[in-house]
Design a protein around this motif. Structure first.
Motif, PDB file in Angstrom:
ATOM      1  N   LEU A 148       0.832  -1.205   0.000  1.00 25.79           N
ATOM      2  CA  LEU A 148       0.000   0.000   0.000  1.00 25.79           C
ATOM      3  C   LEU A 148       0.867   1.256   0.000  1.00 25.79           C
ATOM      4  O   LEU A 148       0.567   2.234  -0.694  1.00 25.79           O
ATOM      5  CB  LEU A 148      -0.912   0.012   1.226  1.00 25.79           C
ATOM      6  CG  LEU A 148      -1.989  -1.060   1.325  1.00 25.79           C
ATOM      7  CD1 LEU A 148      -2.745  -0.895   2.633  1.00 25.79           C
ATOM      8  CD2 LEU A 148      -2.929  -0.993   0.147  1.00 25.79           C
ATOM      9  N   VAL A 149       1.931   1.230   0.791  1.00 26.63           N
ATOM     10  CA  VAL A 149       2.822   2.388   0.882  1.00 26.63           C
ATOM     11  C   VAL A 149       3.434   2.694  -0.476  1.00 26.63           C
ATOM     12  O   VAL A 149       3.476   3.855  -0.920  1.00 26.63           O
ATOM     13  CB  VAL A 149       3.923   2.140   1.933  1.00 26.63           C
ATOM     14  CG1 VAL A 149       4.971   3.254   1.883  1.00 26.63           C
ATOM     15  CG2 VAL A 149       3.313   2.038   3.330  1.00 26.63           C
ATOM     16  N   GLU A 150       3.903   1.660  -1.164  1.00 24.92           N
ATOM     17  CA  GLU A 150       4.521   1.864  -2.475  1.00 24.92           C
ATOM     18  C   GLU A 150       3.502   2.367  -3.493  1.00 24.92           C
ATOM     19  O   GLU A 150       3.802   3.244  -4.305  1.00 24.92           O
ATOM     20  CB  GLU A 150       5.164   0.563  -2.967  1.00 24.92           C
ATOM     21  CG  GLU A 150       6.414   0.174  -2.204  1.00 24.92           C
ATOM     22  CD  GLU A 150       7.460   1.272  -2.232  1.00 24.92           C
ATOM     23  OE1 GLU A 150       7.747   1.806  -3.324  1.00 24.92           O
ATOM     24  OE2 GLU A 150       7.978   1.622  -1.154  1.00 24.92           O
ATOM     25  N   ARG A 151       2.288   1.823  -3.471  1.00 26.66           N
ATOM     26  CA  ARG A 151       1.264   2.282  -4.414  1.00 26.66           C
ATOM     27  C   ARG A 151       0.857   3.720  -4.102  1.00 26.66           C
ATOM     28  O   ARG A 151       0.581   4.505  -5.023  1.00 26.66           O
ATOM     29  CB  ARG A 151       0.052   1.356  -4.373  1.00 26.66           C
ATOM     30  CG  ARG A 151      -0.943   1.668  -5.478  1.00 26.66           C
ATOM     31  CD  ARG A 151      -1.872   0.524  -5.790  1.00 26.66           C
ATOM     32  NE  ARG A 151      -2.777   0.205  -4.709  1.00 26.66           N
ATOM     33  CZ  ARG A 151      -2.684  -0.875  -3.957  1.00 26.66           C
ATOM     34  NH1 ARG A 151      -1.705  -1.732  -4.132  1.00 26.66           N
ATOM     35  NH2 ARG A 151      -3.560  -1.112  -2.991  1.00 26.66           N
ATOM     36  N   ARG A 152       0.827   4.062  -2.844  1.00 29.12           N
ATOM     37  CA  ARG A 152       0.500   5.435  -2.448  1.00 29.12           C
ATOM     38  C   ARG A 152       1.516   6.425  -3.019  1.00 29.12           C
ATOM     39  O   ARG A 152       1.171   7.549  -3.378  1.00 29.12           O
ATOM     40  CB  ARG A 152       0.462   5.526  -0.917  1.00 29.12           C
ATOM     41  CG  ARG A 152       0.028   6.854  -0.348  1.00 29.12           C
ATOM     42  CD  ARG A 152      -0.044   6.747   1.174  1.00 29.12           C
ATOM     43  NE  ARG A 152      -0.473   7.986   1.786  1.00 29.12           N
ATOM     44  CZ  ARG A 152       0.352   8.970   2.142  1.00 29.12           C
ATOM     45  NH1 ARG A 152       1.660   8.843   1.935  1.00 29.12           N
ATOM     46  NH2 ARG A 152      -0.109  10.071   2.703  1.00 29.12           N
ATOM     47  N   LYS A 153       2.780   5.995  -3.105  1.00 25.29           N
ATOM     48  CA  LYS A 153       3.810   6.864  -3.684  1.00 25.29           C
ATOM     49  C   LYS A 153       3.639   7.029  -5.193  1.00 25.29           C
ATOM     50  O   LYS A 153       3.873   8.089  -5.743  1.00 25.29           O
ATOM     51  CB  LYS A 153       5.201   6.283  -3.403  1.00 25.29           C
ATOM     52  CG  LYS A 153       5.610   6.282  -1.940  1.00 25.29           C
ATOM     53  CD  LYS A 153       6.963   5.600  -1.761  1.00 25.29           C
ATOM     54  CE  LYS A 153       7.367   5.540  -0.296  1.00 25.29           C
ATOM     55  NZ  LYS A 153       8.645   4.788  -0.120  1.00 25.29           N
ATOM     56  N   ARG A 154       3.241   5.934  -5.867  1.00 31.31           N
ATOM     57  CA  ARG A 154       3.116   5.954  -7.335  1.00 31.31           C
ATOM     58  C   ARG A 154       1.858   6.653  -7.818  1.00 31.31           C
ATOM     59  O   ARG A 154       1.836   7.261  -8.897  1.00 31.31           O
ATOM     60  CB  ARG A 154       3.082   4.517  -7.881  1.00 31.31           C
ATOM     61  CG  ARG A 154       4.363   3.754  -7.802  1.00 31.31           C
ATOM     62  CD  ARG A 154       4.263   2.480  -8.634  1.00 31.31           C
ATOM     63  NE  ARG A 154       3.227   1.574  -8.185  1.00 31.31           N
ATOM     64  CZ  ARG A 154       3.415   0.592  -7.308  1.00 31.31           C
ATOM     65  NH1 ARG A 154       4.610   0.404  -6.774  1.00 31.31           N
ATOM     66  NH2 ARG A 154       2.413  -0.211  -6.962  1.00 31.31           N
TER      67      ARG A 154
END
Length: 243
Positions: free
Chosen positions: A89-95
């Motif tokens: 989720l954290v990585e998708r939130r960045k993208r």
């Protein structure tokens, strides 16, 4: 040197709460529509603060697994609480912000071109996509496949090889943004209504109106709970000792 000796991440307490809730739902045989125990009860039984419970519930809401009703408790949306790892989720939130910006820039132009260049067969393809999504929504689904078909049909109707290549190059990221948006409560029906407005403008060969309708739609797509979630918001002072 590599980063093998980088600092070790401490498991977030709310991730442990999510694991316990997943076990509880499975053991209790709960399913979609069933209510979870109240936050106060969960906090007492798990030996953590209500803040950690709230953080866990927010993560489950972000993933569309539970629905928190104001003053009415928290209910399961699915039959399990098989949550994604928080790091995903954290990585998708960045993208996601970059993907949404790209979609607005490209797809707004695609809608305008589609209105100017569409053929009768293009309109048939867009309408078929609408019918598919309409059926999905009527059956209580998120409408993911219908949404994919709709945006693909609009792209095809624009008859721009280069813009179609741009869309293809970010297809995986678009899929992420689509799934994120359509699991927001009430979003599938709203997206379908917005698709119809885009289709109407394309049918009328009104490029300006089609572009404006697509822009409004994509700004709705961008309104997802994931972007307002702060994964590092742990201020309650709980520790693993409380378990």
């Amino acid at each position: 040197m590599g980063d093998a000796l980088r600092p070790m991440a401490r498991p977030r307490l709310y991730e442990q709460v999510i694991d316990r809730l997943r076990e509880y739902v499975a053991d209790a045989g709960l399913g979609a529509g069933d209510k979870l125990p109240a936050e106060r009860e969960l906090a007492q039984r798990l030996g953590v603060s209500r803040t950690s419970i709230k953080q866990a519930i927010v993560v489950l809401q972000v993933q569309g697994l539970v629905e928190a009703r104001h003053g009415g408790g928290t209910y399961l949306v699915a039959d399990t609480l098989d949550a994604e790892p928080v790091e995903n989720l954290v990585e998708r939130r960045k993208r996601l912000p970059d993907v949404l910006d790209a979609r607005e820039a490209i797809e707004t132009k695609l809608a305008e071109l589609a209105a100017e260049r569409r053929t009768t067969s293009d309109l048939d393809a867009i309408e078929a996509a609408l019918d598919h999504m309409r059926q999905e929504v009527a059956e209580g689904e998120h409408g993911v496949e219908g949404d994919r078909r709709f945006h693909a049909a609009v792209t095809e109707a624009a008859h721009s090889v280069l813009l179609a290549e741009f869309m293809s190059s970010i297809a995986d990221q678009i899929t992420e943004s689509r799934n994120e948006s359509l699991r927001q409560p009430g979003r599938p029906a709203r997206s379908l209504t917005q698709h119809i407005a885009i289709f109407d403008a394309i049918s009328l060969r009104d490029g300006k109106r089609a572009a404006a309708a697509m822009r409004r739609h994509l700004r709705t797509v961008a309104k997802v709970r994931l972007l307002s979630w702060n994964p590092e918001d742990e201020t309650d002072g709980d520790s693993e000792a409380g378990w």
